[in-house]
Design a protein around this motif. Structure first.
Motif: not given
Ligand SMILES: [Zn+2]
Ligand SMILES: [Zn+2]
Length: 259
Positions: A32-40, A54-61, A78-87
């Motif tokens: 599993l890999l978590l790819t990280i957001c650095t800007s909107i 399927p094995d990559v997930w992400c963040t928002v921030g 941030l909360v709205r964008l985070s509702r996506h199932p992959k965040v």
């Protein structure tokens, strides 16, 4: 399961090569890999990678470097964008008083916005902190009194006191390739002292490639080198530590479903 808890697959260093890098990670046993957001502004590209694999997930921030450019980011956004199932997390956010690419007061305000978003969404916070131990510790402690949230101090390179405070607040500590550098004796001492349940590993790729590939472009497959050094410095069995750090990740980032 071996997990790279922090990488930047949308980075230009991986242009045209994301698929190959993910393939090499899978071959190395990274599940599993978590790819990280650095800007909107970059979020659509980050999310696109997570949606494709399927094995990559992400963040928002918003990274502290970008705090000034995106000082208007709100909790609601941030909360709205985070509702996506992959965040599965909020960040990376925090304080970088080494580079000070954004004014410190703006970094602090944007960091607190992310804490509020973590609290509201129930998702863990991915914290970047550099040369800001005391301020990070006091913000996390104060905010915890407002209401509970969890998270991780990523690419840990701070002092023992901040590690202790964070673990006391239920945070995890994620070690990167810095742990493998020859001069990182103090960091290895801290890594030895922490409870096993608090440990995660990451690459922060494309930055900070671990020994023995130091100086090359980093990539998720190289998280194996950091795991190996973490096991050595704790006199732990590498397979057991791989399982422990993987379980720790999945407990924290519970939205990342692997079944
Ligand atoms: Zn960072
Ligand atoms: Zn990062």
């Amino acid at each position: 399961m071996l997990i790279d808890s922090h990488c930047h697959l949308d980075h230009e260093a991986f242009a045209g090569e994301i698929e190959a890098a993910i393939g090499r990670a899978r071959e190395a046993g990274v599940g599993l890999l978590l790819t990280i957001c650095t800007s909107i502004a970059r979020f659509p590209q980050v999310l696109a990678v997570a949606e494709r694999y399927p094995d990559v997930w992400c963040t928002v921030g918003v990274h502290p470097h970008d705090a000034e450019a995106e000082a208007g980011v709100t909790v609601d956004e941030l909360v709205r964008l985070s509702r996506h199932p992959k965040v599965v997390g909020i960040g990376e956010c925090g304080l970088d008083f080494f580079y000070n690419n954004s004014p410190q007061d703006i970094q602090i305000a944007v960091f607190r916005t992310h804490v509020a978003a973590a609290r509201e969404s129930g998702l863990p916070l991915v914290v970047h902190t550099r040369d800001a131990d005391a301020t990070t510790a006091s913000i996390l402690t104060e905010e915890q009194q407002v209401g509970p949230f969890t998270g991780v101090l990523h690419c840990f390179s701070s002092g023992a006191a901040l590690a202790e405070t964070a673990v006391g607040l239920g945070f995890r500590i994620s070690f990167s390739g810095i742990l493998t550098f020859r001069k990182s004796e103090e960091l290895r001492r801290i890594a030895r002292s922490l409870p096993a349940e608090s440990l995660l590993v990451e690459t922060d790729a494309p930055y900070l490639a671990p020994v023995p590939v130091r100086g090359k472009r980093n990539e998720p497959a190289y998280v194996t080198h950091t795991l190996k050094v973490l096991a050595e410095c704790r006199s732990a069995d590498p397979d057991a530590l791989r399982a422990t750090t993987g379980a720790n990740f999945l407990k924290l980032f519970a939205k990342a479903r692997t079944d």
